[in-house]
Design a protein around this motif. Structure first.
Motif, PDB file in Angstrom:
ATOM      1  N   MET A 269       0.847  -1.192   0.000  1.00  0.00           N
ATOM      2  CA  MET A 269       0.000   0.000   0.000  1.00  0.00           C
ATOM      3  C   MET A 269       0.882   1.241   0.000  1.00  0.00           C
ATOM      4  O   MET A 269       2.019   1.219   0.484  1.00  0.00           O
ATOM      5  N   ASP A 270       0.342   2.323  -0.570  1.00  0.00           N
ATOM      6  CA  ASP A 270       0.994   3.629  -0.549  1.00  0.00           C
ATOM      7  C   ASP A 270       0.207   4.533   0.380  1.00  0.00           C
ATOM      8  O   ASP A 270      -1.029   4.633   0.281  1.00  0.00           O
ATOM      9  N   VAL A 271       0.907   5.187   1.281  1.00  0.00           N
ATOM     10  CA  VAL A 271       0.264   5.957   2.350  1.00  0.00           C
ATOM     11  C   VAL A 271       0.805   7.378   2.369  1.00  0.00           C
ATOM     12  O   VAL A 271       2.015   7.603   2.239  1.00  0.00           O
ATOM     13  N   ASP A 272      -0.101   8.332   2.538  1.00  0.00           N
ATOM     14  CA  ASP A 272       0.242   9.748   2.592  1.00  0.00           C
ATOM     15  C   ASP A 272      -0.132  10.286   3.969  1.00  0.00           C
ATOM     16  O   ASP A 272      -1.282  10.160   4.409  1.00  0.00           O
ATOM     17  N   LEU A 273       0.831  10.906   4.655  1.00  0.00           N
ATOM     18  CA  LEU A 273       0.624  11.500   5.974  1.00  0.00           C
ATOM     19  C   LEU A 273       0.931  12.991   5.882  1.00  0.00           C
ATOM     20  O   LEU A 273       1.980  13.381   5.349  1.00  0.00           O
ATOM     21  N   ARG A 274       0.040  13.842   6.432  1.00  0.00           N
ATOM     22  CA  ARG A 274       0.258  15.283   6.339  1.00  0.00           C
ATOM     23  C   ARG A 274      -0.167  15.966   7.633  1.00  0.00           C
ATOM     24  O   ARG A 274      -1.080  15.514   8.317  1.00  0.00           O
ATOM     25  N   SER A 275       0.467  17.099   7.905  1.00  0.00           N
ATOM     26  CA  SER A 275       0.028  17.924   9.020  1.00  0.00           C
ATOM     27  C   SER A 275       0.558  19.336   8.864  1.00  0.00           C
ATOM     28  O   SER A 275       1.652  19.549   8.327  1.00  0.00           O
ATOM     29  N   ALA A 276      -0.227  20.289   9.351  1.00  0.00           N
ATOM     30  CA  ALA A 276       0.220  21.675   9.396  1.00  0.00           C
ATOM     31  C   ALA A 276       1.260  21.881  10.484  1.00  0.00           C
ATOM     32  O   ALA A 276       1.929  22.918  10.514  1.00  0.00           O
ATOM     33  N   SER A 277       1.393  20.915  11.383  1.00  0.00           N
ATOM     34  CA  SER A 277       2.344  20.992  12.490  1.00  0.00           C
ATOM     35  C   SER A 277       3.418  19.921  12.340  1.00  0.00           C
ATOM     36  O   SER A 277       3.103  18.737  12.164  1.00  0.00           O
ATOM     37  N   ALA A 278       4.676  20.333  12.451  1.00  0.00           N
ATOM     38  CA  ALA A 278       5.776  19.366  12.367  1.00  0.00           C
ATOM     39  C   ALA A 278       5.698  18.358  13.501  1.00  0.00           C
ATOM     40  O   ALA A 278       5.953  17.166  13.311  1.00  0.00           O
ATOM     41  N   ASP A 279       5.311  18.810  14.690  1.00  0.00           N
ATOM     42  CA  ASP A 279       5.208  17.901  15.840  1.00  0.00           C
ATOM     43  C   ASP A 279       4.104  16.878  15.632  1.00  0.00           C
ATOM     44  O   ASP A 279       4.272  15.688  15.928  1.00  0.00           O
TER      45      ASP A 279
END
Length: 409
Positions: A269-279
């Motif tokens: 599977m290919d997974v994308d993780l994102r956040s406006a915060s680095a933490d």
């Protein structure tokens, strides 16, 4: 680096409007509306999947050369680059748009007109930005506008998906201009109001579970890669992603198996993780990696005695740094003022664009829309309406001249 850029107040952005040079350029955008649209159609008609941008890059290089820009060439990574040398040479501003699309090489990317709209995969993202790039270079050349600083025009490769910002990464870290770039402006998609000064950080993974496989009846009890994959997806889906700072995850592609009655030997599977915060991104990343390990352990714990355990391979296939060009930075102030002057309603935005890379390196950077309107980006039904494009090109010109300075004779 931002200290060498004039503030929106000091450089007199309103005063630029009173110069004959700027008025000539504004008239150029108005009178060449259809020419710019035809250019966009020509650009979009050249397929340019990530890692397959050479033909489109070469087209852009020829355009740069024909306009009289210097050093027009394809660099070592495949970016199409050219320089418009200023009187003093400083500051050096990058003005860019990305060459690649999310669509495969065999996709039909020939635009078709329906009324005022153009329909084609990639017509807004980012043929619109590339058309803006050429229109701005053309206006500067045709109207004989002289600047103090220099402008590096760039069509970047690898902005989309698995390209992992490879074009702009090369430009900022390994090219002949690395370390010399004072500011960065990219054009991505349509619109007038948005000013992307926030870089949305992301991490992308390919996860593979590998086993021996077998028959669904006679080999039942062998560790099943798809079962492990399903466990991992379920764990990720249960993650309590915060709404603020906005954090997201997505399983965008799964693959594996040969037959309904065969235990697969592999699943991925290919997974994308994102956040406006680095933490928050780090927290999500740690949870995800722990979840896939647990999924493999659980599947292996339930396998029949004497059978082989699943192997797990977790590969980081993309990483985009986060960050922000502060609202008080002169480049953001300049874009805000220019947007208002041409009749827009400025909105600051966070997204994943080529600007991520310079922002992460401390180079003031923003991404702007190339004007007009669009919808259905990244789908075969993508469309673009060029009406109103001129206002965005005028905004872009004001930002560029406000940054590099209009030479006074």
């Amino acid at each position: 680096m931002s200290s060498i850029l004039p503030s929106a107040t000091d450089q007199g952005i309103v005063g630029l409007l009173d110069t004959a040079a700027v008025q000539r350029a504004f008239s150029y955008f108005d009178s060449h509306a259809e020419v710019i649209t035809e250019e966009q159609i020509q650009i979009n008609s050249i397929p340019a999947p990530s890692f397959g941008e050479t033909e489109r890059a070469e087209y852009l290089r020829r355009k740069f050369s024909a306009l009289g820009l210097t050093e027009a060439r394809l660099d070592e990574e495949g970016n199409s680059v050219a320089v418009r040398v200023g009187f003093s040479g400083a500051p050096l501003l990058v003005v860019s748009a990305h060459l690649d699309t999310v669509f495969p090489a065999n996709a039909d990317v020939t635009p078709r007109r329906v009324g005022a709209k153009l329909f084609a995969p990639g017509i807004a993202d980012d043929a619109c930005g590339l058309a803006a790039l050429i229109a701005i270079a053309s206006a500067l050349q045709s109207c004989e506008i002289e600047t103090d600083g220099s402008i590096l025009f760039v069509g970047t490769v690898g902005e989309e998906g698995k390209g992992n910002l490879r074009g702009v990464r090369h430009l900022l870290t390994r090219s002949a201009w690395a370390g010399s770039i004072d500011a960065f402006v990219s054009f991505d998609g349509s619109g007038l109001d948005r000013i992307t000064n926030g870089a949305l950080g992301s991490r992308r993974y390919r996860v593979q579970f590998r086993g021996t496989g077998g028959h669904s009846w006679s080999d039942f009890g062998v560790a099943n890669p798809i079962h492990a994959l399903s466990r991992a997806v379920a764990k990720l889906a249960s993650y309590p992603a915060p709404n603020e700072p906005r954090t997201t995850f997505n399983v965008g592609r799964i693959e594996g198996g040969q037959s309904i009655n065969a235990i697969p030997s592999e699943a991925s599977m290919d997974v994308d993780l994102r956040s406006a915060s680095a933490d928050e991104l780090l927290k999500l990343d740690a949870y995800f990696r722990r979840s896939v390990r647990e999924a493999a352990d659980e599947e292996n714990a339930g396998r029949r005695n004497g059978t082989e355990a699943l192997a797990l391979v977790t590969e980081l296939i993309g990483e985009r740094p986060g960050g922000e060009t502060p609202t008080e930075d002169p480049l953001v102030q300049l874009a805000w003022a220019a947007t208002e002057i041409v009749g827009g309603k400025p909105e600051l935005e966070r997204a994943s664009t080529d600007s991520n890379l310079p922002i992460s390196l401390g180079v003031p950077a923003i991404t702007l829309g190339g004007g007009g309107t669009s919808a259905n980006s990244h789908t075969p039904d993508e469309w673009y309406d060029p009406r109103g494009r001129a206002a965005a090109l005028k905004r872009a010109l004001l930002v560029i001249l406000g940054t590099v300075g209009l030479r006074k004779r």
